[in-house]
Write a protein that holds these residues in place. Structure first.
Motif, mmCIF file in Angstrom:
data_model
loop_
_atom_site.group_PDB
_atom_site.id
_atom_site.type_symbol
_atom_site.label_atom_id
_atom_site.label_comp_id
_atom_site.label_asym_id
_atom_site.label_seq_id
_atom_site.Cartn_x
_atom_site.Cartn_y
_atom_site.Cartn_z
ATOM 1 N N ASP A 172 -1.331 -3.965 5.071
ATOM 2 C CA ASP A 172 -1.826 -5.252 5.580
ATOM 3 C C ASP A 172 -1.646 -6.364 4.544
ATOM 4 O O ASP A 172 -1.237 -7.478 4.883
ATOM 5 C CB ASP A 172 -3.303 -5.145 5.982
ATOM 6 C CG ASP A 172 -3.510 -4.277 7.212
ATOM 7 O OD1 ASP A 172 -2.533 -4.001 7.941
ATOM 8 O OD2 ASP A 172 -4.668 -3.865 7.436
ATOM 9 N N GLU A 173 -1.938 -6.060 3.286
ATOM 10 C CA GLU A 173 -1.793 -7.043 2.216
ATOM 11 C C GLU A 173 -0.326 -7.432 2.029
ATOM 12 O O GLU A 173 0.006 -8.613 1.869
ATOM 13 C CB GLU A 173 -2.358 -6.483 0.911
ATOM 14 C CG GLU A 173 -2.360 -7.459 -0.225
ATOM 15 C CD GLU A 173 -2.989 -6.891 -1.498
ATOM 16 O OE1 GLU A 173 -2.826 -7.532 -2.551
ATOM 17 O OE2 GLU A 173 -3.629 -5.828 -1.444
ATOM 18 N N LEU A 174 0.573 -6.453 2.075
ATOM 19 C CA LEU A 174 1.997 -6.723 1.935
ATOM 20 C C LEU A 174 2.504 -7.562 3.104
ATOM 21 O O LEU A 174 3.263 -8.519 2.906
ATOM 22 C CB LEU A 174 2.783 -5.413 1.845
ATOM 23 C CG LEU A 174 4.294 -5.537 1.697
ATOM 24 C CD1 LEU A 174 4.667 -6.328 0.451
ATOM 25 C CD2 LEU A 174 4.922 -4.158 1.668
ATOM 26 N N THR A 175 2.078 -7.244 4.296
ATOM 27 C CA THR A 175 2.488 -8.013 5.471
ATOM 28 C C THR A 175 2.055 -9.465 5.352
ATOM 29 O O THR A 175 2.838 -10.389 5.615
ATOM 30 C CB THR A 175 1.907 -7.387 6.755
ATOM 31 O OG1 THR A 175 2.410 -6.059 6.881
ATOM 32 C CG2 THR A 175 2.285 -8.186 7.987
ATOM 33 N N LYS A 176 0.830 -9.688 4.918
ATOM 34 C CA LYS A 176 0.328 -11.051 4.742
ATOM 35 C C LYS A 176 1.137 -11.799 3.666
ATOM 36 O O LYS A 176 1.464 -12.974 3.831
ATOM 37 C CB LYS A 176 -1.148 -11.008 4.354
ATOM 38 C CG LYS A 176 -1.780 -12.363 4.222
ATOM 39 C CD LYS A 176 -3.251 -12.248 3.870
ATOM 40 C CE LYS A 176 -3.864 -13.622 3.662
ATOM 41 N NZ LYS A 176 -5.279 -13.534 3.293
ATOM 42 N N ALA A 177 1.492 -11.110 2.601
ATOM 43 C CA ALA A 177 2.225 -11.743 1.507
ATOM 44 C C ALA A 177 3.657 -12.096 1.904
ATOM 45 O O ALA A 177 4.197 -13.104 1.460
ATOM 46 C CB ALA A 177 2.239 -10.819 0.284
ATOM 47 N N VAL A 178 4.283 -11.300 2.735
ATOM 48 C CA VAL A 178 5.695 -11.491 3.044
ATOM 49 C C VAL A 178 5.948 -12.434 4.223
ATOM 50 O O VAL A 178 7.074 -12.889 4.414
ATOM 51 C CB VAL A 178 6.383 -10.123 3.279
ATOM 52 C CG1 VAL A 178 6.083 -9.579 4.655
ATOM 53 C CG2 VAL A 178 7.865 -10.201 3.035
ATOM 54 N N ALA B 171 -6.950 8.042 1.450
ATOM 55 C CA ALA B 171 -5.570 7.652 1.185
ATOM 56 C C ALA B 171 -4.994 6.878 2.373
ATOM 57 O O ALA B 171 -4.289 5.886 2.183
ATOM 58 C CB ALA B 171 -4.710 8.875 0.888
ATOM 59 N N ALA B 172 -5.295 7.301 3.571
ATOM 60 C CA ALA B 172 -4.794 6.615 4.759
ATOM 61 C C ALA B 172 -5.375 5.200 4.848
ATOM 62 O O ALA B 172 -4.663 4.245 5.175
ATOM 63 C CB ALA B 172 -5.129 7.408 6.013
ATOM 64 N N LYS B 173 -6.648 5.061 4.552
ATOM 65 C CA LYS B 173 -7.285 3.736 4.571
ATOM 66 C C LYS B 173 -6.695 2.842 3.483
ATOM 67 O O LYS B 173 -6.444 1.657 3.710
ATOM 68 C CB LYS B 173 -8.795 3.859 4.387
ATOM 69 C CG LYS B 173 -9.509 4.382 5.608
ATOM 70 C CD LYS B 173 -11.005 4.423 5.381
ATOM 71 C CE LYS B 173 -11.722 4.938 6.604
ATOM 72 N NZ LYS B 173 -13.177 4.981 6.426
ATOM 73 N N ARG B 174 -6.480 3.407 2.317
ATOM 74 C CA ARG B 174 -5.888 2.641 1.213
ATOM 75 C C ARG B 174 -4.476 2.183 1.577
ATOM 76 O O ARG B 174 -4.115 1.022 1.371
ATOM 77 C CB ARG B 174 -5.857 3.486 -0.057
ATOM 78 C CG ARG B 174 -5.254 2.776 -1.243
ATOM 79 C CD ARG B 174 -5.251 3.678 -2.490
ATOM 80 N NE ARG B 174 -4.606 3.023 -3.590
ATOM 81 C CZ ARG B 174 -3.288 3.069 -3.837
ATOM 82 N NH1 ARG B 174 -2.487 3.742 -3.036
ATOM 83 N NH2 ARG B 174 -2.773 2.434 -4.875
ATOM 84 N N ASN B 175 -3.691 3.090 2.153
ATOM 85 C CA ASN B 175 -2.332 2.730 2.562
ATOM 86 C C ASN B 175 -2.343 1.646 3.632
ATOM 87 O O ASN B 175 -1.509 0.747 3.614
ATOM 88 C CB ASN B 175 -1.581 3.959 3.062
ATOM 89 C CG ASN B 175 -1.168 4.873 1.933
ATOM 90 O OD1 ASN B 175 -1.161 4.473 0.775
ATOM 91 N ND2 ASN B 175 -0.843 6.109 2.268
#
Length: 57
Positions: free
Chosen positions: A13-19, A4-8
């Motif tokens: 990271d994906e959200l940061t890249k998108a925003v 769960a920690a790795k998934r989060n």
């Protein structure tokens, strides 16, 4: 728990890249604004006037 920690971390990271492009846009056009992003729209909000309100515990 480790999965769960790795998934989060991946999601963060994906959200940061998108925003990042949106953050760059705001820094150029309204650094004191914030955005509300939904599936069908993005709204830029500027807090021209605000007042603190009492918070009940």
């Amino acid at each position: 728990m480790l999965k769960a920690a790795k998934r989060n971390r991946r999601l963060c990271d994906e959200l940061t890249k998108a925003v990042m492009p949106l953050l760059e846009f705001l820094n150029r056009h309204g650094p004191h604004a914030y955005t509300i992003v939904t599936e069908g729209r993005v709204e830029i909000v500027r807090g021209e006037v605000s007042a603190l309100l009492p918070v009940r515990d």
